[in-house]
Motif scaffolding. Structure first.
Motif, PDB file in Angstrom:
ATOM      1  N   CYS A 155      -1.980  59.016-106.990  1.00 48.83           N
ATOM      2  CA  CYS A 155      -1.741  60.208-106.086  1.00 48.83           C
ATOM      3  C   CYS A 155      -0.478  59.839-105.364  1.00 48.83           C
ATOM      4  O   CYS A 155       0.398  61.181-105.200  1.00 48.83           O
ATOM      5  N   SER A 156       0.107  58.853-104.717  1.00 51.44           N
ATOM      6  CA  SER A 156       1.197  58.794-104.147  1.00 51.44           C
ATOM      7  C   SER A 156       1.719  57.367-103.949  1.00 51.44           C
ATOM      8  O   SER A 156       1.086  56.519-103.841  1.00 51.44           O
ATOM      9  N   VAL A 157       3.379  57.258-104.338  1.00 50.77           N
ATOM     10  CA  VAL A 157       3.702  56.050-104.080  1.00 50.77           C
ATOM     11  C   VAL A 157       4.532  55.653-102.570  1.00 50.77           C
ATOM     12  O   VAL A 157       5.068  54.808-102.584  1.00 50.77           O
ATOM     13  N   ASP A 158       4.094  56.452-101.785  1.00 54.01           N
ATOM     14  CA  ASP A 158       4.511  56.124-100.036  1.00 54.01           C
ATOM     15  C   ASP A 158       3.363  55.545 -99.358  1.00 54.01           C
ATOM     16  O   ASP A 158       2.427  55.050-100.349  1.00 54.01           O
ATOM     17  N   LEU A 159       3.436  55.732 -98.392  1.00 53.97           N
ATOM     18  CA  LEU A 159       2.334  54.975 -97.273  1.00 53.97           C
ATOM     19  C   LEU A 159       0.898  55.629 -97.664  1.00 53.97           C
ATOM     20  O   LEU A 159      -0.165  54.996 -97.522  1.00 53.97           O
ATOM     21  N   ASN A 160       0.836  57.102 -98.039  1.00 52.98           N
ATOM     22  CA  ASN A 160      -0.312  57.614 -98.240  1.00 52.98           C
ATOM     23  C   ASN A 160      -1.076  57.053 -99.470  1.00 52.98           C
ATOM     24  O   ASN A 160      -2.244  56.992 -99.542  1.00 52.98           O
ATOM     25  N   GLY A 161      -0.438  56.248-100.497  1.00 50.42           N
ATOM     26  CA  GLY A 161      -1.081  55.666-101.354  1.00 50.42           C
ATOM     27  C   GLY A 161      -1.431  54.409-101.285  1.00 50.42           C
ATOM     28  O   GLY A 161      -2.077  53.637-102.030  1.00 50.42           O
ATOM     29  N   GLY A 162      -1.097  53.841-100.042  1.00 52.10           N
ATOM     30  CA  GLY A 162      -1.342  52.274 -99.710  1.00 52.10           C
ATOM     31  C   GLY A 162      -2.745  51.977 -99.726  1.00 52.10           C
ATOM     32  O   GLY A 162      -3.223  50.997-100.367  1.00 52.10           O
ATOM     33  N   LYS A 163      -3.680  52.845 -99.356  1.00 51.14           N
ATOM     34  CA  LYS A 163      -5.172  52.592 -99.275  1.00 51.14           C
ATOM     35  C   LYS A 163      -5.771  52.454-100.925  1.00 51.14           C
ATOM     36  O   LYS A 163      -6.437  51.635-101.220  1.00 51.14           O
ATOM     37  N   CYS A 164      -5.344  53.469-101.685  1.00 51.32           N
ATOM     38  CA  CYS A 164      -5.502  53.297-102.858  1.00 51.32           C
ATOM     39  C   CYS A 164      -4.999  51.993-104.076  1.00 51.32           C
ATOM     40  O   CYS A 164      -5.873  51.432-104.600  1.00 51.32           O
ATOM     41  N   ALA A 165      -3.915  51.565-103.483  1.00 53.12           N
ATOM     42  CA  ALA A 165      -3.179  50.289-104.152  1.00 53.12           C
ATOM     43  C   ALA A 165      -4.144  49.286-103.814  1.00 53.12           C
ATOM     44  O   ALA A 165      -4.409  48.124-104.484  1.00 53.12           O
ATOM     45  N   ASP A 166      -4.719  49.326-102.484  1.00 53.30           N
ATOM     46  CA  ASP A 166      -5.477  48.173-101.910  1.00 53.30           C
ATOM     47  C   ASP A 166      -6.889  47.979-102.508  1.00 53.30           C
ATOM     48  O   ASP A 166      -7.348  47.219-103.059  1.00 53.30           O
ATOM     49  N   VAL A 167      -7.418  49.267-102.814  1.00 55.84           N
ATOM     50  CA  VAL A 167      -8.340  49.422-103.720  1.00 55.84           C
ATOM     51  C   VAL A 167      -8.578  48.734-105.034  1.00 55.84           C
ATOM     52  O   VAL A 167      -9.171  47.835-105.462  1.00 55.84           O
ATOM     53  N   ILE A 168      -7.101  48.924-105.862  1.00 53.50           N
ATOM     54  CA  ILE A 168      -7.038  48.521-107.026  1.00 53.50           C
ATOM     55  C   ILE A 168      -6.906  46.907-106.991  1.00 53.50           C
ATOM     56  O   ILE A 168      -7.545  46.242-107.814  1.00 53.50           O
ATOM     57  N   LYS A 169      -6.130  46.437-106.089  1.00 62.53           N
ATOM     58  CA  LYS A 169      -6.104  44.938-106.010  1.00 62.53           C
ATOM     59  C   LYS A 169      -7.316  44.378-105.638  1.00 62.53           C
ATOM     60  O   LYS A 169      -7.548  43.358-105.978  1.00 62.53           O
ATOM     61  N   ALA A 170      -8.290  45.022-104.721  1.00 55.95           N
ATOM     62  CA  ALA A 170      -9.656  44.350-104.640  1.00 55.95           C
ATOM     63  C   ALA A 170     -10.435  44.282-105.655  1.00 55.95           C
ATOM     64  O   ALA A 170     -11.218  43.358-105.922  1.00 55.95           O
ATOM     65  N   GLU A 171     -10.459  45.466-106.318  1.00 59.03           N
ATOM     66  CA  GLU A 171     -11.468  45.609-107.288  1.00 59.03           C
ATOM     67  C   GLU A 171     -10.930  45.516-108.793  1.00 59.03           C
ATOM     68  O   GLU A 171     -11.951  45.236-109.737  1.00 59.03           O
ATOM     69  N   ALA A 172      -9.761  45.300-108.870  1.00 55.81           N
ATOM     70  CA  ALA A 172      -9.163  45.203-110.344  1.00 55.81           C
ATOM     71  C   ALA A 172      -8.624  43.853-110.532  1.00 55.81           C
ATOM     72  O   ALA A 172      -7.542  43.604-110.923  1.00 55.81           O
ATOM     73  N   ASP A 173      -9.278  42.665-109.808  1.00 54.48           N
ATOM     74  CA  ASP A 173      -9.092  41.323-110.140  1.00 54.48           C
ATOM     75  C   ASP A 173      -7.624  40.878-109.475  1.00 54.48           C
ATOM     76  O   ASP A 173      -6.877  39.994-110.262  1.00 54.48           O
ATOM     77  N   GLY A 174      -6.951  41.847-108.708  1.00 55.29           N
ATOM     78  CA  GLY A 174      -5.763  41.274-107.893  1.00 55.29           C
ATOM     79  C   GLY A 174      -4.697  41.811-108.368  1.00 55.29           C
ATOM     80  O   GLY A 174      -3.478  41.518-108.472  1.00 55.29           O
ATOM     81  N   ALA A 175      -4.878  43.084-109.136  1.00 54.70           N
ATOM     82  CA  ALA A 175      -3.793  43.684-109.918  1.00 54.70           C
ATOM     83  C   ALA A 175      -3.045  44.462-109.003  1.00 54.70           C
ATOM     84  O   ALA A 175      -3.688  45.031-108.098  1.00 54.70           O
ATOM     85  N   TYR A 176      -1.681  44.738-109.189  1.00 53.37           N
ATOM     86  CA  TYR A 176      -0.736  45.281-108.071  1.00 53.37           C
ATOM     87  C   TYR A 176      -0.125  46.580-109.079  1.00 53.37           C
ATOM     88  O   TYR A 176      -0.056  46.710-110.112  1.00 53.37           O
ATOM     89  N   VAL A 177       0.082  47.664-107.873  1.00 56.37           N
ATOM     90  CA  VAL A 177       0.695  49.139-108.354  1.00 56.37           C
ATOM     91  C   VAL A 177       2.024  48.652-108.260  1.00 56.37           C
ATOM     92  O   VAL A 177       2.728  48.351-107.306  1.00 56.37           O
TER      93      VAL A 177
END
Length: 211
Positions: A155-177
């Motif tokens: 969705c977004s690479v600014d602060l608005n996408g931060g929550k989605c990046a956190d979900v990826i990190k939490a659910e995808a074994d610590g993966a980073y955007v």
């Protein structure tokens, strides 16, 4: 050490004077030439530094390579006598002798060379080490069995996408955007949705794990 595209490098060019304690006359000329080149290239907008520290030339080479400085210029007694300099770029191991009066033109050539070398290596690496996913479920499966980059609509690479990046990190074994492709960002198709929030995707991001 780092290898950084020319425009992104905090320091783009470093000049290393090669001086000897028993050659005071040569040292004076070398330092004069080094300063003149520094001032000239600074006026042209380059980020440049003369390394006049008391460290050995070998230490200086390694130091600035670790920091990823794209272009290194050496000026010693031979160069001073010949009105030339020795130039090396971060992306290859060889050195080139060029005339000082051709420096401005040569810098343009070599700065393009650094970026082209990086792009060739990047293209080869990404071609063999990148997978695609279109959902968080696919990402979670892929991240467990694949070491490399995984690209996905986001969705977004600014602060608005931060929550989605956190979900990826939490659910995808610590993966980073990790971000988008540089220098030309890839764009998602109009129908693609963010793999996390399902809102319209505005970016294609690269995701990876640290090992």
């Amino acid at each position: 050490g780092l290898i950084i595209p020319f425009d992104m490098a905090p320091l783009q060019i470093v000049i290393i004077p090669i001086i000897f304690k028993d050659k005071k006359s040569d040292n004076k000329k070398i330092n004069k030439i080094s300063k003149e080149i520094e001032l000239k290239l600074k006026k042209l907008g380059y980020r440049i530094k003369v390394d006049n520290s008391e460290e050995t030339p070998g230490f200086k080479y390694n130091h600035w390579e670790l920091f990823g400085v794209p272009i290194k210029i050496e000026i010693g007694p031979n160069e001073a006598k010949e009105n030339s300099l020795t130039l090396a770029v971060r992306t290859e191991g060889k050195k080139s002798k060029i005339k000082i009066n051709k420096l401005e033109k040569e810098i343009l050539t070599y700065q393009k060379k650094v970026d082209l070398d990086i792009k060739k290596k990047e293209d080869n690496y990404f071609k063999d080490n990148t997978k695609k996913v279109l959902s968080l479920k696919e990402l979670k499966v892929m991240i467990d069995k694949y070491r490399g980059f995984i690209k996905a609509p986001f969705c977004s690479v600014d602060l608005n996408g931060g929550k989605c990046a956190d979900v990826i990190k939490a659910e995808a074994d610590g993966a980073y955007v990790c971000g988008t492709l540089y220098p030309k960002e890839e764009k998602p198709s109009p129908s693609q949705k963010c793999i996390v929030c399902n809102k319209k995707a505005n970016h294609i991001v690269y995701i990876a794990k640290s090992y």
